[in-house]
Motif scaffolding. Structure first.
Motif, mmCIF file in Angstrom:
data_model
loop_
_atom_site.group_PDB
_atom_site.id
_atom_site.type_symbol
_atom_site.label_atom_id
_atom_site.label_comp_id
_atom_site.label_asym_id
_atom_site.label_seq_id
_atom_site.Cartn_x
_atom_site.Cartn_y
_atom_site.Cartn_z
ATOM 1 N N GLU A 1 0.847 -1.181 0.000
ATOM 2 C CA GLU A 1 0.000 0.000 0.000
ATOM 3 C C GLU A 1 0.884 1.233 0.000
ATOM 4 O O GLU A 1 2.006 1.202 0.496
ATOM 5 N N GLY B 1 4.155 -2.824 3.509
ATOM 6 C CA GLY B 1 3.755 -4.188 3.174
ATOM 7 C C GLY B 1 4.891 -5.180 3.371
ATOM 8 O O GLY B 1 6.032 -4.789 3.611
ATOM 9 N N THR C 1 7.101 -4.965 6.477
ATOM 10 C CA THR C 1 6.597 -5.642 7.678
ATOM 11 C C THR C 1 7.352 -6.939 7.964
ATOM 12 O O THR C 1 7.310 -7.436 9.089
ATOM 13 N N HIS D 1 -8.582 -7.125 16.859
ATOM 14 C CA HIS D 1 -7.492 -7.793 16.132
ATOM 15 C C HIS D 1 -6.138 -7.783 16.825
ATOM 16 O O HIS D 1 -5.135 -8.144 16.219
ATOM 17 N N ARG E 1 -3.979 -10.876 16.510
ATOM 18 C CA ARG E 1 -3.335 -11.090 15.208
ATOM 19 C C ARG E 1 -2.048 -10.281 15.113
ATOM 20 O O ARG E 1 -1.069 -10.717 14.491
ATOM 21 N N GLU F 1 0.811 -11.372 12.237
ATOM 22 C CA GLU F 1 0.181 -11.631 10.929
ATOM 23 C C GLU F 1 0.428 -10.438 10.006
ATOM 24 O O GLU F 1 0.027 -9.319 10.319
ATOM 25 N N PRO F 2 1.056 -10.695 8.861
ATOM 26 C CA PRO F 2 1.471 -9.580 7.996
ATOM 27 C C PRO F 2 0.336 -8.648 7.592
ATOM 28 O O PRO F 2 0.509 -7.424 7.574
ATOM 29 N N GLU F 3 -0.836 -9.223 7.283
ATOM 30 C CA GLU F 3 -1.931 -8.384 6.811
ATOM 31 C C GLU F 3 -2.433 -7.449 7.919
ATOM 32 O O GLU F 3 -2.681 -6.257 7.688
ATOM 33 N N ALA F 4 -2.547 -8.008 9.115
ATOM 34 C CA ALA F 4 -3.003 -7.190 10.238
ATOM 35 C C ALA F 4 -1.957 -6.113 10.566
ATOM 36 O O ALA F 4 -2.291 -4.951 10.832
ATOM 37 N N ALA G 1 0.201 -4.737 8.517
ATOM 38 C CA ALA G 1 0.185 -3.694 7.485
ATOM 39 C C ALA G 1 -0.992 -2.750 7.702
ATOM 40 O O ALA G 1 -0.851 -1.524 7.566
ATOM 41 N N HIS G 2 -2.158 -3.321 8.075
ATOM 42 C CA HIS G 2 -3.325 -2.466 8.308
ATOM 43 C C HIS G 2 -3.094 -1.517 9.491
ATOM 44 O O HIS G 2 -3.349 -0.316 9.409
ATOM 45 N N ARG H 1 -0.605 1.144 8.566
ATOM 46 C CA ARG H 1 -1.148 2.136 7.653
ATOM 47 C C ARG H 1 -2.070 3.112 8.388
ATOM 48 O O ARG H 1 -1.976 4.324 8.211
#
Lengths: 365, 365
Positions: A2, A18, A169, A205, A208, A213-216, A218-219, A222
């Motif tokens: 992102e 990311g 991340t 979350h 996580r 957890e990479p997605e969490a 990154a969120h 961000r």
């Protein structure tokens, strides 16, 4: 991946976020292509991530082999003497005003390298590659650079915005748990100070994030960077709203200083400071008790203490906060909470509420 | 007294020019009233003008007695170590981000004090009170601050604009003649580079300047500062037009370096460098020979050499200008004259004209 843009007019810059971002040459090309580059890192981070960065700089088309400047690890090296060593290396290598610096490391490396970039030949461009959660969500956004003086932390420095920030991340996978938790304190801060939805997301979350957890991650990064970028864009030079970023910091600094620098991580102290600010806000009737409890609970779940150490009694705490007999209480300004996501700076606080808050230490709790 | 405004948006500031300006509290009040103030000066200027300044600061309503920081005189003290000493004094006195610095002295004091202001707690406001003609027309306008590094002059620094400049022409009455002449070189530069009317005025009134007539001095300083302010406003960060301010400087720096720093004053070398640029421009057909002669004549009347010293032959000069075999001539850019008042930066110059110009030393002339 992102991209978040920090809007500062001609000093605007992108933050790339990311997994694997530091391996993507495109993040670096716009700033570094055809340029001579010095990488400033430290002896812990350099061996872990140096090769990955070296490969992406080559792919980004930098001119020549990067000049590699590896500092010893630790805040004790965050001094003007270290900056002067960097400047000497740049001059010896005949770097000019078109050359660039890349900072690879945590907040200390970023602050030192950014300040060297700020004052080398009156300012050269630099890129931040922060490798700790704390640096990713805090010190890499906003342009504060600088070093410590024996008489005070961060007393020497400049505002100098990076031209790009690259947040990979993946680098958090090797971060010590204690540093992860300290970084989470600053993440939670953004929710508490100005983003109630994000606070609720964190409640849902947090596990996580603790599980990396990479997605969490990154969120969360961000959203944190977006919060900070919004505040910084509105107040680049810290004359007003930017002060809200100090939520938990006045209490936190007192803990850091009182326990001796290095005993508590900055983020750990900020976590405790935020819990104190939440309780004090509730005592003043600013914050609903249930919301104060939610704040404390989230800080606790992140593995952070919610009460200050027993060693610091209220009198010592006041002294550390600069409230002694010579300074009227009115001069101290605190960031308190009017609600979750609604911080406010005030000099007009209830001293009894403060006293109560300082009286409750880890022993009493 | 006159006020000239340097237009830089939110960083705009006034330049006060005239006899006795440093004694007028109104020049200082807007920036310093109610503030703690450190005066940075040197051991030559402080004893001469310190009391006058101290009185006007008191009248301007500064808070407390000013912190007085007197540096030893001389460029050898223009170092990061001196800046660190100033920062230490400020910290010991518990100066905060609302405190101010006043620089009282020539260019060296202004550069050092301005840089200390730039990096103390990430930047505090400062006021320039330049006491030499060179500092009044050059270094006090434009926001360049900084210090030397053993490997190069002005290699460490920041752009940091003053909040006000107070130019008291009375301070020129005690200026050594040699320094007056060196300052006149920069005054003449503004006429040559962009203001033909001012050049003609200088031809007519140079004797009044050499006789230190206050009214003539104030006019020459105002026009010089206006020229520089216009250039700086158009190009604060020196990416384009600001380079024209380097008229005479590439040749001049070579002379300064080649003769050993301190042997020639900066302004003396710039005066000679401008005469060289004028002759080279005429050789290339850019400048009418009669105009080149006018430029040389004015520089000569100001008491400045128009030919470089015999010690520097053309080969050595080229080496000092960075034109050796490893660097193609194309990389060197020179500021030359298309006419009186019409300087132009070019990399596309005639190397034969350059060679001729370098061949003519003081011995040959």
């Amino acid at each position: 991946m992102e991209i978040l843009n920090v809007e500062l007019g001609e000093r605007s810059y992108p933050i790339h976020i990311g997994p694997g971002e530091a391996a993507r040459a495109e993040c670096f090309t716009p700033v570094l292509e055809g340029r001579r580059v010095a990488v400033v890192t430290n002896s812990t981070v350099g061996p872990l991530y140096g090769e990955r960065l070296r490969a992406s700089l080559a792919a980004a088309g930098v001119r020549d082999e990067p000049l590699w400047i590896e500092l010893p690890d630790g805040e004790s090296h965050k001094s003007l003497a270290t900056v002067e060593q960097i400047l000497t290396r740049l001059l010896e290598a005949r770097f000019d005003r078109g050359s660039r610096i890349v900072a690879l490391g945590g907040g200390v490396v970023g602050d030192i390298a950014g300040f060297a970039a700020a004052i080398y030949q009156r300012g050269i461009h630099f890129v931040q590659v922060p490798t700790t959660l704390l640096a990713q969500v805090d010190s890499s956004v906003g342009g504060k650079t600088g070093v410590n003086h024996p008489l005070g932390k961060n007393m020497i420095g400049s505002f100098h915005q990076p031209r790009a920030v690259v947040i990979d991340t993946d680098s958090l996978q090797s971060l010590p748990t204690r540093e992860l938790r300290a970084g989470l304190a600053e993440v939670i801060k953004y929710g508490l100070m100005q983003d109630a939805d994000f606070f609720a997301w964190l409640e849902e979350h947090l596990d996580r994030l603790l599980a990396l957890e990479p997605e969490a991650l990154a969120h969360a990064i961000r959203r944190s960077c977006a919060c900070k970028a919004e505040v910084v864009a509105a107040d680049e030079r810290e004359s007003g709203r930017r002060a809200l970023l100090n939520l938990g910091h006045t209490f936190g600094h007192a803990i850091e200083t009182g326990m001796g620098y290095g005993a508590w991580l900055h983020g750990e102290a900020v976590g405790t400071g935020m819990a104190m600010a939440a309780r004090m806000s509730a005592r003043m009737g600013w914050l609903a008790p249930a919301d104060a409890a939610r704040a404390e609970a989230l800080i606790h779940r992140a593995g952070l203490d919610t009460y200050p150490p027993a060693e610091l009694d209220a009198a010592r705490f006041r002294e550390l906060m600069g409230i002694d007999k010579k300074v009227s209480e009115g001069r101290l300004r605190l960031v308190l909470l009017r609600g979750l996501g609604a911080a406010e700076l005030t000099a007009d606080f209830d001293d009894n509420a403060l006293q109560h808050t300082l009286d409750e230490t880890a022993r009493a709790a």
